[in-house]
Scaffold this active site. Structure first.
Site, short mmCIF file in Angstrom:
data_model
loop_
_atom_site.label_atom_id
_atom_site.label_comp_id
_atom_site.label_asym_id
_atom_site.label_seq_id
_atom_site.Cartn_x
_atom_site.Cartn_y
_atom_site.Cartn_z
N HIS A 168 -12.81 73.31 46.25
CA HIS A 168 -11.43 73.57 45.81
C HIS A 168 -11.43 73.71 44.30
O HIS A 168 -11.74 72.76 43.59
CB HIS A 168 -10.51 72.42 46.23
CG HIS A 168 -10.45 72.25 47.71
ND1 HIS A 168 -9.53 72.92 48.50
CD2 HIS A 168 -11.22 71.53 48.57
CE1 HIS A 168 -9.74 72.60 49.77
NE2 HIS A 168 -10.75 71.76 49.85
N LYS A 196 -10.48 80.71 56.51
CA LYS A 196 -10.35 79.26 56.68
C LYS A 196 -9.18 78.94 57.60
O LYS A 196 -8.06 79.41 57.39
CB LYS A 196 -10.12 78.61 55.30
CG LYS A 196 -9.95 77.09 55.32
CD LYS A 196 -11.26 76.37 55.58
CE LYS A 196 -11.05 74.88 55.81
NZ LYS A 196 -10.86 74.11 54.59
N HIS A 252 -11.06 73.33 59.21
CA HIS A 252 -10.70 71.93 58.95
C HIS A 252 -10.46 71.31 60.32
O HIS A 252 -9.43 71.56 60.94
CB HIS A 252 -9.47 71.83 58.06
CG HIS A 252 -9.13 70.41 57.71
ND1 HIS A 252 -9.29 69.90 56.44
CD2 HIS A 252 -8.70 69.37 58.49
CE1 HIS A 252 -8.96 68.61 56.46
NE2 HIS A 252 -8.59 68.27 57.68
N HIS A 306 -16.79 69.82 56.23
CA HIS A 306 -16.77 68.41 55.82
C HIS A 306 -16.72 67.45 57.00
O HIS A 306 -15.76 66.70 57.17
CB HIS A 306 -15.63 68.13 54.82
CG HIS A 306 -14.31 68.77 55.12
ND1 HIS A 306 -13.69 68.67 56.34
CD2 HIS A 306 -13.49 69.53 54.35
CE1 HIS A 306 -12.55 69.33 56.29
NE2 HIS A 306 -12.41 69.87 55.11
N ASP A 350 -16.52 69.83 49.09
CA ASP A 350 -15.10 69.53 49.24
C ASP A 350 -14.54 68.84 48.00
O ASP A 350 -13.61 68.03 48.10
CB ASP A 350 -14.82 68.70 50.50
CG ASP A 350 -13.36 68.73 50.90
OD1 ASP A 350 -12.65 69.67 50.50
OD2 ASP A 350 -12.91 67.80 51.59
#
Ligand code: NCD
Ligand code: ZN
Length: 365
Positions: free
Chosen positions: A37, A120, A157, A195, A268
């Site tokens: 990010h 994403k 995610h 992650h 992340d």
């Protein structure tokens, strides 16, 4: 193959004083960060140098406000990043699109043509700036079909957004209820579970069909959920997916050091201003980019095999994305240094992970 320099040291340990061979320096192929990010504007300009200093490439997450919905958004965002790092940097930001209910196959084609590397998926409400994400997966099946046809990876995610699911079970429930059927329904779609935090995710990815992989952060390798409550509540150890219990951390360490190319590095790193972390309802995200490879090195050394860092951080991700591995190298030296209390973040400051504590590896300039 990683190159290292060793010395013999007298160290104090469980048996008393003893002689141990210690790696003093290690040189590895330049690594990549496959989940980052960077934010935007002044905040982005403040942090991007930390990543560009060490990493060849980064997969830049699209959860800006407003998100990176289109190929044009991604190209404009990339241009701002490239401008911020300056012409002498070789850092190559790879862009992602934010999957939304309105994403169509045409958006995917335009993204492919513009060199966007992946898309994403944020389940709506799962994490920071995910409100514009996807609530019903079947609504985006046409986009996913096109991605499957053209080989565009879906980065996920992976947390259930059902509020009745315990926060520590959200990844496992997502894997069982959403990811497993998705991977079966789109058998050629490249998928990265981002992650990962649980043994359930490790097991799923280890046993999945080809073209399913996972990223693992340094902080999930180094901490378990006790770190969130060490002597009081620790907002700078709060991220999503939230840290899990020790046996899950151990499963992540085993996966990262397995040599299985399905597991590779994605930090992340997620900077938030201190005012947005230290409040009644603080944001999720740990800032690690300032020392990302040093933190990974610490985790790999703790697990007993620093030489395995190179495959995980510098090779397997590039291989997954069908990109050449980076050409250059970086050298990490054993050097104790104190993490600063803060780093600038636009008009605010970010508290880095392990602020005020000492790290034992440092990338050499
Ligand atoms: C990320 C952020 O702040 O953008 N936060 C986090 O805790 N990891 C979003 C995300 O990756 O979930
Ligand atoms: Zn993230």
């Amino acid at each position: 193959m990683a190159d290292s320099a060793r010395t013999r040291r007298i160290v104090w340990g469980a048996p008393g004083w003893y002689i141990r061979t210690v790696v003093e320096q290690i040189t590895i192929r330049r690594p990549d960060d496959w989940h980052l990010h960077l934010r935007d504007g002044d905040a982005m300009r403040a942090v991007v140098g930390h990543s560009a200093r060490v990493f060849g490439r980064a997969m830049v997450m699209p959860n800006l406000v407003p998100p990176v919905f289109t190929a044009e958004d991604a190209q404009a965002y990339r241009a701002r990043i490239v401008e911020a790092i300056g012409p002498e940097s070789t850092f190559d930001p790879k862009m992602t699109l934010y999957l939304a209910p309105q994403t169509t196959p045409d958006h995917i084609d335009a993204a492919m043509a513009a060199g966007v590397l992946a898309v994403k998926l944020y389940p709506a409400g799962a994490t920071t700036n995910s409100d514009a994400g996807v609530a019903r997966l079947d609504g985006v099946y046409p986009a996913l079909e096109r991605m499957e046809a053209v080989g565009m990876p879906l980065l996920i995610h992976g947390e259930s957004t059902d509020p009745s699911v315990d926060i520590f079970d959200r990844e496992r429930v997502f894997v069982e209820q959403t990811l497993a059927p998705l991977v079966e329904r789109f058998p050629a779609l490249p998928v990265v579970l981002e992650h990962i935090t649980t043994s359930d995710a490790v097991d799923f990815v280890s046993g999945a069909r080809a073209r399913v992989a996972a990223t693992i952060t340094a902080h999930h390798l180094l901490m378990n959920r006790n770190a969130i409550f060490e002597g009081g509540i620790r907002p700078h150890h709060y991220c999503l997916p939230v840290l899990k219990r020790e046996r899950h951390r151990e499963a992540l360490v085993r996966a990262a050091l397995s040599g299985d190319p399905r597991f590779f590095a994605g930090t992340d790193s997620a900077p938030h201003g201190v005012d947005r972390k230290e409040r009644a309802c603080g944001c999720a995200g740990c800032y690690t980019a300032f020392a990302a490879i040093e933190l990974y090195a610490q985790a790999f050394e703790d697990a007993g095999n620093l030489a395995l860092l190179e495959g995980f951080a510098s090779c397997f991700g590039a291989d997954f994305y069908g990109l050449a591995r980076n050409e250059g190298t970086i050298t990490l030296a054993r050097e104790s240094w104190e993490v600063p209390a803060t780093y600038p973040l636009g008009d605010s400051e970010v508290i880095p992970l392990f602020a005020g504590q000492r790290l034992r590896w440092r990338v050499q300039p």
